[in-house]
Design a protein around this motif. Structure first.
Motif, PDB file in Angstrom:
ATOM      1  N   ALA A 268      34.622 -10.253 -31.757  1.00  0.00           N
ATOM      2  CA  ALA A 268      35.678 -11.023 -30.868  1.00  0.00           C
ATOM      3  C   ALA A 268      35.802 -12.752 -31.670  1.00  0.00           C
ATOM      4  O   ALA A 268      36.899 -13.105 -31.691  1.00  0.00           O
ATOM      5  CB  ALA A 268      35.077 -11.343 -29.577  1.00  0.00           C
ATOM      6  N   LYS A 269      34.990 -13.227 -32.178  1.00  0.00           N
ATOM      7  CA  LYS A 269      35.038 -14.502 -32.772  1.00  0.00           C
ATOM      8  C   LYS A 269      35.571 -14.499 -34.241  1.00  0.00           C
ATOM      9  O   LYS A 269      36.702 -15.234 -34.342  1.00  0.00           O
ATOM     10  CB  LYS A 269      33.432 -15.218 -33.046  1.00  0.00           C
ATOM     11  CG  LYS A 269      33.652 -16.284 -34.040  1.00  0.00           C
ATOM     12  CD  LYS A 269      32.131 -16.533 -34.495  1.00  0.00           C
ATOM     13  CE  LYS A 269      31.187 -16.920 -33.532  1.00  0.00           C
ATOM     14  NZ  LYS A 269      29.927 -17.330 -34.211  1.00  0.00           N
ATOM     15  N   TYR A 271      38.485 -12.221 -34.436  1.00  0.00           N
ATOM     16  CA  TYR A 271      39.637 -11.994 -34.152  1.00  0.00           C
ATOM     17  C   TYR A 271      40.309 -13.521 -33.488  1.00  0.00           C
ATOM     18  O   TYR A 271      41.494 -13.853 -33.613  1.00  0.00           O
ATOM     19  CB  TYR A 271      39.778 -10.871 -33.195  1.00  0.00           C
ATOM     20  CG  TYR A 271      39.757  -9.517 -33.940  1.00  0.00           C
ATOM     21  CD1 TYR A 271      40.764  -9.209 -34.703  1.00  0.00           C
ATOM     22  CD2 TYR A 271      38.792  -8.910 -33.901  1.00  0.00           C
ATOM     23  CE1 TYR A 271      41.008  -8.131 -35.490  1.00  0.00           C
ATOM     24  CE2 TYR A 271      38.738  -7.450 -34.318  1.00  0.00           C
ATOM     25  CZ  TYR A 271      39.815  -7.183 -35.495  1.00  0.00           C
ATOM     26  OH  TYR A 271      39.771  -6.226 -36.202  1.00  0.00           O
ATOM     27  N   TYR A 272      39.495 -13.998 -32.861  1.00  0.00           N
ATOM     28  CA  TYR A 272      39.954 -15.359 -32.117  1.00  0.00           C
ATOM     29  C   TYR A 272      40.232 -16.226 -33.327  1.00  0.00           C
ATOM     30  O   TYR A 272      41.080 -16.952 -33.364  1.00  0.00           O
ATOM     31  CB  TYR A 272      38.841 -16.110 -31.235  1.00  0.00           C
ATOM     32  CG  TYR A 272      39.216 -17.151 -30.567  1.00  0.00           C
ATOM     33  CD1 TYR A 272      40.044 -17.182 -29.310  1.00  0.00           C
ATOM     34  CD2 TYR A 272      39.041 -18.461 -31.064  1.00  0.00           C
ATOM     35  CE1 TYR A 272      40.457 -18.340 -28.921  1.00  0.00           C
ATOM     36  CE2 TYR A 272      39.070 -19.521 -30.385  1.00  0.00           C
ATOM     37  CZ  TYR A 272      40.137 -19.637 -29.191  1.00  0.00           C
ATOM     38  OH  TYR A 272      40.366 -20.709 -28.622  1.00  0.00           O
ATOM     39  N   LYS A 273      39.136 -16.289 -34.431  1.00  0.00           N
ATOM     40  CA  LYS A 273      39.649 -17.453 -35.451  1.00  0.00           C
ATOM     41  C   LYS A 273      40.908 -16.655 -36.370  1.00  0.00           C
ATOM     42  O   LYS A 273      41.534 -17.647 -36.786  1.00  0.00           O
ATOM     43  CB  LYS A 273      38.616 -17.144 -36.517  1.00  0.00           C
ATOM     44  CG  LYS A 273      37.275 -18.075 -36.195  1.00  0.00           C
ATOM     45  CD  LYS A 273      36.164 -18.056 -36.940  1.00  0.00           C
ATOM     46  CE  LYS A 273      36.345 -18.731 -38.202  1.00  0.00           C
ATOM     47  NZ  LYS A 273      35.163 -18.667 -38.992  1.00  0.00           N
ATOM     48  N   ASN A 276      44.224 -13.681 -32.996  1.00  0.00           N
ATOM     49  CA  ASN A 276      44.164 -12.361 -32.560  1.00  0.00           C
ATOM     50  C   ASN A 276      43.677 -12.416 -31.002  1.00  0.00           C
ATOM     51  O   ASN A 276      42.683 -11.742 -31.043  1.00  0.00           O
ATOM     52  CB  ASN A 276      44.084 -11.018 -33.185  1.00  0.00           C
ATOM     53  CG  ASN A 276      44.583  -9.950 -32.697  1.00  0.00           C
ATOM     54  OD1 ASN A 276      44.740  -9.709 -31.373  1.00  0.00           O
ATOM     55  ND2 ASN A 276      44.663  -8.875 -33.361  1.00  0.00           N
ATOM     56  N   ALA A 277      44.148 -13.156 -30.068  1.00  0.00           N
ATOM     57  CA  ALA A 277      43.327 -13.297 -28.690  1.00  0.00           C
ATOM     58  C   ALA A 277      43.403 -12.080 -28.269  1.00  0.00           C
ATOM     59  O   ALA A 277      42.310 -11.613 -27.288  1.00  0.00           O
ATOM     60  CB  ALA A 277      44.041 -14.425 -27.945  1.00  0.00           C
ATOM     61  N   ARG A 279      42.950  -8.821 -29.225  1.00  0.00           N
ATOM     62  CA  ARG A 279      41.903  -7.904 -29.499  1.00  0.00           C
ATOM     63  C   ARG A 279      40.355  -8.600 -29.265  1.00  0.00           C
ATOM     64  O   ARG A 279      39.696  -7.984 -28.930  1.00  0.00           O
ATOM     65  CB  ARG A 279      42.026  -7.959 -31.189  1.00  0.00           C
ATOM     66  CG  ARG A 279      40.823  -6.962 -31.691  1.00  0.00           C
ATOM     67  CD  ARG A 279      40.950  -5.538 -31.281  1.00  0.00           C
ATOM     68  NE  ARG A 279      40.229  -4.666 -32.086  1.00  0.00           N
ATOM     69  CZ  ARG A 279      39.361  -3.518 -31.568  1.00  0.00           C
ATOM     70  NH1 ARG A 279      39.423  -3.336 -30.160  1.00  0.00           N
ATOM     71  NH2 ARG A 279      38.709  -2.996 -32.287  1.00  0.00           N
ATOM     72  N   ALA A 280      40.487 -10.082 -29.363  1.00  0.00           N
ATOM     73  CA  ALA A 280      39.401 -10.764 -29.050  1.00  0.00           C
ATOM     74  C   ALA A 280      39.006 -10.668 -27.302  1.00  0.00           C
ATOM     75  O   ALA A 280      37.725 -10.207 -27.173  1.00  0.00           O
ATOM     76  CB  ALA A 280      39.393 -12.440 -29.267  1.00  0.00           C
ATOM     77  N   LEU A 284      35.404  -8.830 -25.994  1.00  0.00           N
ATOM     78  CA  LEU A 284      34.754  -9.456 -25.092  1.00  0.00           C
ATOM     79  C   LEU A 284      34.568  -8.855 -23.565  1.00  0.00           C
ATOM     80  O   LEU A 284      33.539  -8.718 -23.049  1.00  0.00           O
ATOM     81  CB  LEU A 284      35.552 -10.783 -24.621  1.00  0.00           C
ATOM     82  CG  LEU A 284      34.912 -11.775 -25.977  1.00  0.00           C
ATOM     83  CD1 LEU A 284      36.000 -13.091 -25.797  1.00  0.00           C
ATOM     84  CD2 LEU A 284      33.690 -12.173 -25.965  1.00  0.00           C
ATOM     85  N   HIS A 300      34.411 -17.282 -23.137  1.00  0.00           N
ATOM     86  CA  HIS A 300      35.247 -17.111 -24.227  1.00  0.00           C
ATOM     87  C   HIS A 300      36.249 -16.291 -24.176  1.00  0.00           C
ATOM     88  O   HIS A 300      37.471 -16.426 -24.375  1.00  0.00           O
ATOM     89  CB  HIS A 300      34.264 -16.349 -25.336  1.00  0.00           C
ATOM     90  CG  HIS A 300      33.274 -17.182 -26.038  1.00  0.00           C
ATOM     91  ND1 HIS A 300      33.431 -18.611 -26.598  1.00  0.00           N
ATOM     92  CD2 HIS A 300      31.930 -17.014 -26.187  1.00  0.00           C
ATOM     93  CE1 HIS A 300      32.452 -18.904 -26.999  1.00  0.00           C
ATOM     94  NE2 HIS A 300      31.246 -18.103 -26.913  1.00  0.00           N
ATOM     95  N   CYS A 304      40.249 -17.558 -24.484  1.00  0.00           N
ATOM     96  CA  CYS A 304      41.241 -16.761 -25.296  1.00  0.00           C
ATOM     97  C   CYS A 304      42.427 -16.983 -24.433  1.00  0.00           C
ATOM     98  O   CYS A 304      43.694 -16.841 -25.049  1.00  0.00           O
ATOM     99  CB  CYS A 304      40.782 -15.485 -25.396  1.00  0.00           C
ATOM    100  SG  CYS A 304      39.535 -15.000 -26.864  1.00  0.00           S
TER     101      CYS A 304
END
Length: 489
Positions: A268-269, A271-273, A276-277, A279-280, A284, A300, A304
């Motif tokens: 998730a980290k 995809y957030y970076k 791609n919120a 998917r994150a 999560l 988190h 997102c």
């Protein structure tokens, strides 16, 4: 405050036998101090409380060491003991022994030394000295084969200490790395030792000094090709230079280990970076099936959704009526998860200021003010305190239309002696406010006070710069101590 000196208190438990002399207790304790186990590794240091330690180890830290179940049982036993729950601690140690027999049937004796040492310490604190001695004898029985009564040099013990420190300590990454390096000296192709060493190298990329852990992770994966956690760590390192390969590694890790929380949280980290919120959030939410009351997973997810809200604001999508319902729904989702996180664990970094900002967007000013005030009660770094004064000043200026309170908070933020972007923004805002007021009334006392304040501030800054320059001249050969500090704060 909780620290290891608590452990040097004989008879903490019930039924401490009065017939045992102090001499016997001291002799027993002296032998216990020679053991390699969680009670002698000083895993809780500094001002960290037991609550903070337990929360970080079992909730905040993404790395769950799921392959080494005995390790986690030993850590849980150690925490249970510190909580005064010695029976629960003994049950965890029983579980650890079972996992060792299952996972290392050919190395059960040497792998059990740490667990037996923990048994001895728990029984000692319960006042059951004969049982403590029995476990000391078990340790001695193995160690004497190596010409040492209670402590031996063994790659398996170095590995176990490495895992314990990796899981339990924050600022001992160099020491963790040394533990695994010692183990690798004896067995350089051991997959478990190599994995631990690679994870320690990855941690060292972020604190205290940068180094390239990509090769370490690739080497570990060659020996442990099914280790999904290593794949995600490598993906996080490759994200900037080869996003396609990183994406393939992450998706493969999720397919191979769909229920491992450390894989889900780390993915998730990633995809957030990579922005791609959605998917994150999906990953999560999956993690929450296994960790329903984990404040950090909720936090988190809230972050997102907040990033999606801010994206709509930045793109001005909220100006279109068709997007207004979606915008409000995203805000509500962000608020729901951030509030849940705050209910489970108060004072998460930024949680209250994020909530305040989201409530301000929906014109719920009373709720926004409540969370701003809650954020002010936190123990914040100077940079975060300045940022909060900037945010709250903007809230007072633009939402509450209270310029006097805005000025007060901008000035309070500027008074904090640290050069940051928020400080620069507050200085500019104060200058603009003062000049606007003077254009309306050249005798405006508040505006004149602001300009005098900024003038004095500028003089102090120039004086500090001169003193710093003199200090640099006096120590020209000294290296910079802040080479890796974040300039934004």
């Amino acid at each position: 405050m909780c620290s290891v000196h608590w452990l040097n208190q004989p008879g903490m438990g019930n039924n401490a036998p009065g017939t045992h002399s102090t001499t016997i207790e001291k002799s027993l304790e002296s032998r216990l101090q020679q053991l390699k186990c969680h009670f002698t590794w000083n895993l809780i240091t500094g001002d960290e409380s037991l609550d903070e330690f337990e929360d970080r180890v079992f909730n905040k830290d993404e790395f769950q060491n799921s392959e080494c179940k005995a390790t986690m049982c030993n850590i849980q036993a150690y925490v249970n003991h510190l909580r005064g729950q010695n029976k629960a601690a003994l049950k965890c140690l029983e579980d650890a022994e079972c996992f060792i027999q299952q996972q290392y049937p050919d190395q059960a004796e040497i792998r059990s030394l740490v667990t037996w040492g923990n048994y001895a310490w728990v029984y000692y604190h319960m006042g059951q000295f004969s049982k403590a001695q029995a476990y000391l004898d078990k340790v001695r029985g193995v160690c004497e084969k190596f010409s040492s009564p209670y402590r031996i040099e063994s790659p398996e013990l170095d590995c176990e200490e490495g895992w314990a420190r990796l899981k339990c300590t924050q600022n001992q990454n160099e020491r963790v790395k040394v533990c695994f390096e010692k183990a690798l000296e004896k067995d350089p192709k051991n997959p478990e030792f190599t994995s631990g060493w690679a994870i320690a190298c990855y941690r060292l990329d972020y604190w205290p000094a940068r180094q390239d852990s990509i090769d370490s992770l690739k080497g570990a994966l060659r020996l442990s090709p099914n280790n999904s956690y290593l794949k995600v760590l490598l993906a996080l390192k490759l994200e900037m230079e080869d996003e396609n390969q990183a994406w393939e590694l992450v998706e493969e890790a999720i397919r191979k280990a769909p229920g491992e929380t450390d894989v889900l949280l780390s993915a998730a980290k990633f995809y957030y970076k990579t922005h791609n919120a959605d998917r994150a959030i999906q990953l999560l939410t999956k993690a929450l099936e296994y960790l329903p009351n984990n404040a950090y997973a909720h936090y988190h997810i809230g972050c997102c959704y907040r990033s999606k809200v801010l994206g709509m604001v930045h793109r001005r999508e909220t100006a279109f009526n068709g997007n207004q319902m979606r915008f409000q729904k995203l805000i509500q989702l962000a608020v729901d998860h951030l509030r849940k996180a705050e209910e489970i664990k108060e004072f998460l970094e930024h949680s209250c200021s994020y909530l305040a900002g989201l409530y301000a967007m929906t014109n719920k000013y009373e709720e926004a003010n409540y969370y701003f005030q809650k954020e002010f009660k936190k123990d914040l770094s100077p940079g975060l305190k300045q940022l909060l004064h900037l945010q709250y000043g903007n809230f007072q200026l633009f939402q509450m239309k209270c310029e006097d309170k805005a000025i007060h908070h901008f000035m309070e933020g500027v008074k904090i002696r640290q050069e940051t972007k928020p400080k620069g923004k507050m200085i500019n805002k104060l200058q603009r406010i003062a000049l606007r007021r003077l254009s309306e009334d050249e005798f405006d006392s508040e505006a004149l006070c602001i300009l005098e304040f900024l003038r004095e501030l500028n003089e102090e800054g120039e004086q500090a710069a001169k003193e710093a320059e003199r200090g640099l001249d006096a120590e020209k050969a000294a290296p910079s101590a802040s080479l890796h500090e974040n300039g934004d704060e």
